[in-house]
Every structure is written in structure tokens, then in C-alpha cells.
Design a protein around this motif. Structure first.
Motif, PDB file in Angstrom:
ATOM      1  N   LEU A  55       9.312  -1.422   6.765  1.00 23.54           N
ATOM      2  CA  LEU A  55      10.361  -1.603   5.759  1.00 23.54           C
ATOM      3  C   LEU A  55       9.656  -0.820   4.466  1.00 23.54           C
ATOM      4  CD1 LEU A  55      10.824  -5.390   5.933  1.00 23.54           C
ATOM      5  CD2 LEU A  55      12.243  -3.561   6.611  1.00 23.54           C
ATOM      6  N   VAL A  56       8.333  -0.507   4.353  1.00 22.42           N
ATOM      7  CA  VAL A  56       7.684   0.146   3.255  1.00 22.42           C
ATOM      8  C   VAL A  56       8.379   1.725   3.333  1.00 22.42           C
ATOM      9  CG1 VAL A  56       5.652   1.569   2.745  1.00 22.42           C
ATOM     10  CG2 VAL A  56       5.526  -0.853   3.210  1.00 22.42           C
ATOM     11  N   GLU A  57       8.775   2.495   4.670  1.00 22.52           N
ATOM     12  CA  GLU A  57       9.199   3.780   4.753  1.00 22.52           C
ATOM     13  C   GLU A  57      10.702   3.614   4.432  1.00 22.52           C
ATOM     14  OE1 GLU A  57       8.548   4.670   9.035  1.00 22.52           O
ATOM     15  OE2 GLU A  57       6.393   4.727   8.767  1.00 22.52           O
ATOM     16  N   ASN A  97       0.837  -1.193  -0.162  1.00 22.14           N
ATOM     17  CA  ASN A  97       0.004  -0.020   0.010  1.00 22.14           C
ATOM     18  C   ASN A  97       0.882   1.313   0.001  1.00 22.14           C
ATOM     19  OD1 ASN A  97      -1.718   2.329   1.065  1.00 22.14           O
ATOM     20  ND2 ASN A  97      -3.325   0.691   1.338  1.00 22.14           N
ATOM     21  N   VAL A  98       0.752   2.221  -1.076  1.00 18.92           N
ATOM     22  CA  VAL A  98       1.608   3.147  -1.134  1.00 18.92           C
ATOM     23  C   VAL A  98       0.983   4.571  -1.039  1.00 18.92           C
ATOM     24  CG1 VAL A  98       3.451   4.546  -2.393  1.00 18.92           C
ATOM     25  CG2 VAL A  98       3.305   1.894  -2.390  1.00 18.92           C
ATOM     26  N   ASP A  99       0.889   5.210  -0.215  1.00 21.80           N
ATOM     27  CA  ASP A  99      -0.066   6.602  -0.254  1.00 21.80           C
ATOM     28  C   ASP A  99      -1.496   6.217  -0.444  1.00 21.80           C
ATOM     29  OD1 ASP A  99       2.222   8.118   0.072  1.00 21.80           O
ATOM     30  OD2 ASP A  99       2.495   7.874  -2.163  1.00 21.80           O
ATOM     31  N   GLY A 100      -1.866   5.043   0.226  1.00 19.77           N
ATOM     32  CA  GLY A 100      -3.511   4.801   0.166  1.00 19.77           C
ATOM     33  C   GLY A 100      -3.848   3.954  -1.005  1.00 19.77           C
ATOM     34  N   GLU A 101      -3.076   3.705  -1.752  1.00 19.92           N
ATOM     35  CA  GLU A 101      -3.241   2.877  -3.233  1.00 19.92           C
ATOM     36  C   GLU A 101      -2.793   1.470  -2.908  1.00 19.92           C
ATOM     37  OE1 GLU A 101      -2.856   2.842  -7.939  1.00 19.92           O
ATOM     38  OE2 GLU A 101      -2.090   4.725  -6.807  1.00 19.92           O
TER      39      GLU A 101
END
Length: 583
Positions: free
Chosen positions: A421-423, A171-175
Motif C-alpha cells: 500500500l505504501v507503494e 516509513n518513507v525512504d528509510g525515514e
């Protein structure tokens, strides 16, 4: 070692009313409330829920589409390849799908990535090899949801792709970023209406198989024969034993004593386990580690071959004879047990090395990142788990790999490891996982920056690093009876999310202590309450260290679980001491 804080559960309900309605002790009612079992229907499911209480597989987004595609491919004689994973969930998922598709008449084979050569999940090499082999359809299990680029390549080659997985969707920026597969079955998709997103990959596969069998006109009994594997994977992949997961494991344990799976029978035999009295503990700490050992130190195909012994539907003059199947299962079970014994010794060595590095360099870090270049990469997750237990901090252990470093992490409740990890994904070449666990790869030169940024981003406080010991009931020893101990069996199976209940008693007098066992790893205490009620207590751990810590103290507070000691035909009550504080 992390500091401890004993906390008392204070969730409220009318325990007496629940006890009377369901014919249980109010203490049992209180324990269920502490596990967030609320409402009459939830209580009924918890105490006596069965297969009929499981959720409808059709609620899984795309599952009916996936079944339609598989039926079309089977009828057209197209070749299908299952792409599994090398851990217990991936192996059980692959076994379930392979046996089911064979039974449905499919031309099917499988591939499981090599942990060291391929890494986690489906990759371009596996896809291109399948294309060269004339494979029409790829069916993933316990992996695939993060394989956006890899699935794009499969579609470029004109292949059909069905993903079954249970991991987090990127999920990147809510997508949501998902692969462009023909069908994606994953309960963690935002628009998936399935009520229980916390099922393992093998349960996703098992649910799909139910609909596949229905479409092929096969009865539910054949589907139920695969239940044991779904149960083993649920425990082995450390899913929360709540809701339908608990039902799956409880029903699976009931059936496992009469399982037709020769491999499971042989593995239990090699570990001196009675399948008729198997518990979730035995799966999590004996059967599971053996099934995982092949994928860790050699190949997961060993464990898969064991589970498929005599189960893959081969017939005719060239099919293995019963005695040959038994001999092969016996050999594989013994090899897996020996590999697991070797893995235990290697894990101990790696854990000691990692602890030494933490104590020397990283004591003040909020997130522990430890690089063990000489450690076998398959042990990184286990060692990370041991560090997490010891220091009560999110822990990531990295090892040297062919193209940089590979790591595995285990987290604490207050730190979402996958999001962490996403960050820092710009530092990583590959990653995936859950809030509590993750796997990743990165260039070796990025390790220092990786450690720095994870710690910089971590919004953790000292309170998060204190191990919280949750006590269900402050229950005097005088209240314990054999009937109550027996009643607690309705709370099983115990595991993640349905922990064995803990009780507490203050100010116990210690009359005597004896250290027992060949390795002096058991302490037997003779205890007396303030009211003069005597009871023995057992503590498992370093017996001599326990005595040294006790010193001249003769009183203690204890967190415990009640038990019945059976010896030479005699039965007596005792407590198993989990935590203690000397006074």
C-alpha cells in the motif's frame, strides 16, 4: 481452490537430548524446534514460563514518560479521554486503560470511532469534539501511530497527546514518519528496545498500566486482574503465539475461569462455553467474533459496555445494584451473540459473491482486488481472509463508503501488504496495517488503477500461490498413545505462530466411510495401516463431496492430528484428518 503442497519440517537438533533433559517425548522436542524454540532458556519458557518471564515494560520507548504525564494530569485533576478502536483489540485496550485510570483516580472517559462514520483511528472531528468538551489529554490505544496530521491539529489546540499503539510506523525512504505527540509508545518504532515488537495494543496498554499502578502504590494483583483482557485481545487480534504472547495467553486462560469480569462470564454463558475449559480456539472463533460483532454491525461501545459491567469502580447510592449489573450484562451478551449470528450469514453471502467475481474476472491476478459495493463495509476483512484461504493470494475487498470506497486486505507470507500500500499511497486517502493485514480508503474512481498497480508491483510467482501444508513429523499411527496425546497439551495454546502440530501417514487402507451430522458435514473413516494397525479417522467438511471425490479409491495419504475419542465412558484413539490425497 489453491493447489496444495505437503512439506516436511527438517529443522535439526538433538531431540533425544532435549527429551531427556526436559522429560518429554522426542516428538514433542521436534515440534518445539519446528516452532523455532531453540536453546535451553527458550525451551524452559515455552514449557513452563510464567508471568515472571514477561519483559520489563520499561523497555517500551516513552512508556515511563507517558506514565509521568498521566500521573501529573491525575494529580492536577485534568480531564483525560481515551480514544480506542472498534475491533476486539481496541475494545480490550480501552477497557484496560479506562478501568486502570478510574482506579488511579483520574477524571477519564472514552471515545471509540464509529466504523462507518469515522473510519479507523483518531480523527480531527474526534479531536475537536474533545477540545470543546474541555478535555486536556488524549490517550490513544490500538491506533494513533499513523495519525500525523490529526495529532498536529490536537497540538495546535494545546492538547496533551499520548499515543499507545502496536501498528507499523510509516516509513518513507528509510525515514520514520511519526506524530508529534507528547509520548509515543509503540514497540514497532525503530529505536524502541522492547524485545517483542509483536504484541497487540491491549498488551501495550496492560504494560503501561503496570507502571502506572506501581507509581500509584498499587499491588501487582490488581494489575493481574486485567490479564484476561490482554489475553483475549492477543488471540482475537491474531498475534503470533510465540515468546511472551504465548505466556500471556496461557496464563490468561488459566485465570479466566475465575475472572471477575461479569461481561466475559455472560458472553461465555450465552455461547454455552465453560470458562474453566476455555481454549484459544474458543476466544478466536466464538468470544472474539461476538466482541467484534458490535463494532461491525452497530457500535463497538456495546462490547466495551459489556466488558465494563460492574468493573468501572462506581460506588454510592446512584451506582447500579448487583442485580441490575447482571441483567445489563445478560442483555448485552445476548445482543452481541445475535449480532454475530447475523454477521455469519452476511459473511457467507458476501464471500460467495466475491468468489464469483474472482472466478469470472480476476483468476489470473497475483493480488485479488474485489469491489462489493453493496456489502457491509465491516465484513470486508473477513471476506478478504476467506478469499486468501481459498485462492492463496493476497486479497483486498472494497465496499462503497460515504466518501469513496473503503477496503480491508489479508495477505500471504510472501507479500508485505502494508508495504504494497505504501507503494501506491498516491491513490489512497488513508491507510494503515501490518505485513499480513491492512485497511485503506480511496476514491472509487481509483479502484481500477489501484488493482492494476498492485498487480504490476507484486513480485509473486506461481509457487507463492500454492498452499504449503507443513508436516511436523511423518508419524506412523502405531506410534500414537494416549500418553503422547496428553503430552501434546504442553504445546498449547495453539494459534498463529504456534500452530497445532500436524503429522502424516502414507498409504492408509480405507475399510469404510460413514457421513454423519445433521448437515452431513462429518466423515468417519475406518482406516488400517500397511502393518495392519486399525484406527478411526474423522474429517470435517462436505461429507457427500468427500465421498464423491473418493469414488472407487480405497487408499489415501493423510495429514492428521491425534486425538482421544470419549464416548459413553469409553476412550479410544483416533485421528483428525486435516488434509488428504486419495490414491
Amino acid at each position: 481452490m489453491a493447489a496444495e503442497k505437503w512439506m516436511l519440517q527438517t529443522k535439526r537438533a538433538d531431540f533425544q537430548e532435549i527429551a531427556e533433559k526436559f522429560h518429554i517425548n522426542p516428538v514433542t522436542a521436534r515440534i518445539m524446534r519446528n516452532r523455532d524454540v531453540v536453546g535451553e532458556e527458550a525451551i524452559r519458557r515455552y514449557l513452563s514460563g510464567g508471568i515472571g518471564d514477561l519483559y520489563d515494560p520499561r523497555l517500551l520507548k516513552d512508556v515511563e514518560l507517558a506514565v509521568r504525564i498521566l500521573i501529573e494530569k491525575i494529580q492536577a485533576g485534568k480531564r483525560i479521554r481515551i480514544i480506542g478502536d472498534y475491533d476486539i483489540d481496541g475494545v480490550c485496550s480501552t477497557a484496560i486503560l479506562y478501568m486502570a485510570l478510574r482506579r488511579a483516580g483520574a477524571q477519564v472517559d472514552y471515545e471509540i470511532p464509529d466504523r462507518i462514520r469515522d473510519g479507523y483511528g483518531i480523527n480531527v472531528m474526534i479531536i475537536e469534539a474533545a477540545f470543546r468538551d474541555g478535555i486536556d489529554t488524549l490517550l490513544t490505544c490500538d491506533n494513533g501511530i499513523a495519525a500525523v496530521e490529526e495529532i498536529r491539529r490536537a497540538k495546535e489546540l494545546g492538547m496533551t497527546v499520548i499515543i499507545t499503539d502496536h501498528h507499523e510506523v510509516l516509513n518513507v525512504d528509510g525515514e520514520e514518519i511519526k506524530p508529534a505527540a507528547d509520548a509515543v509508545v509503540d514497540p514497532k518504532q525503530k529505536d524502541c528496545p522492547y524485545p517483542n515488537p509483536e504484541i497487540c495494543g491491549a498488551v501495550v496498554a496492560w504494560k503501561l498500566v503496570k507502571l502506572l499502578y506501581e507509581a500509584c502504590g498499587m499491588g501487582e494483583q490488581e494489575w493481574m486482574e486485567l490479564l484476561e483482557l490482554a489475553a483475549v485481545a492477543t488471540v482475537g487480534d491474531v498475534m503470533r503465539l510465540q515468546d511472551e504472547n504465548r505466556i500471556i495467553v496461557r496464563e490468561g486462560l488459566k485465570r479466566i475461569g475465575s475472572t471477575k469480569n461479569i461481561g466475559l462470564r455472560k458472553l461465555a454463558e450465552k455461547n454455552n462455553l465453560d470458562l474453566n475449559h476455555l481454549t484459544a480456539y474458543h476466544i478466536g472463533f466464538v468470544i472474539g467474533p461476538c466482541l467484534n460483532a458490535g463494532g461491525r454491525l452497530q457500535t463497538a461501545k456495546m462490547a466495551l459496555a459489556l466488558l465494563l459491567c460492574g468493573m468501572d469502580g462506581e460506588h454510592g447510592p446512584d451506582a447500579p445494584q448487583p442485580e441490575e449489573v447482571q441483567a445489563e450484562a445478560d442483555r448485552l451478551a445476548l445482543e452481541l451473540k445475535e449480532l454475530n449470528d447475523k454477521r455469519k450469514a452476511m459473511t457467507l453471502e458476501g464471500t460467495e459473491a466475491a468468489s464469483a467475481l474472482v472466478d469470472q474476472y480476476y483468476q489470473n491476478d497475483k493480488v485479488l482486488v474485489v469491489f462489493l459495493p453493496d456489502c457491509h463495509e465491516s465484513l470486508a476483512g473477513i471476506i478478504a481472509g476467506r478469499l486468501r484461504e481459498k485462492y492463496q493470494k493476497p486479497s483486498l475487498v472494497l465496499t462503497q463508503a460515504e466518501n469513496g470506497a473503503k477496503g480491508s486486505g489479508r495477505s500471504i507470507e510472501t507479500y508485505h501488504m502494508f508495504q504494497g500500500l505504501v507503494e501506491v499511497r498516491d491513490l489512497l486517502t488513508k491507510f494503515g496495517g501490518h505485513p499480513m493485514a491492512a485497511g485503506f480508503s480511496l476514491p472509487e474512481e481509483n479502484i481500477g488503477e489501484f488493482r492494476r498497480r498492485l498487480n504490476e508491483n507484486a513480485r509473486l510467482t506461481e509457487e507463492d500461490f500454492t498452499a504449503k501444508i507443513w508436516v511436523d513429523v511423518p508419524m506412523p499411527l502405531e506410534y500414537i498413545t494416549e500418553e503422547l496425546v496428553e503430552e501434546f497439551k504442553v504445546l498449547e495454546p495453539f494459534g498463529q505462530g504456534n500452530e497445532k502440530p500436524l503429522f502424516a501417514q502414507k498409504n492408509l487402507s480405507i475399510r469404510s466411510v460413514r457421513v454423519l451430522g445433521k448437515n452431513r458435514n462429518v466423515a468417519r473413516l475406518s482406516l488400517v495401516t500397511e502393518g495392519g494397525y486399525p484406527m478411526d479417522g474423522i474429517w470435517f467438511g462436505d461429507g457427500d463431496g468427500f465421498l464423491a471425490e473418493m469414488g472407487s479409491c480405497r487408499r489415501m495419504d493423510a495429514v492428521y492430528y491425534p486425538d482421544i475419542n470419549e464416548y459413553n465412558g469409553n476412550r479410544s484413539l483416533q485421528i483428525i484428518i486435516k488434509n488428504y490425497q486419495f490414491r
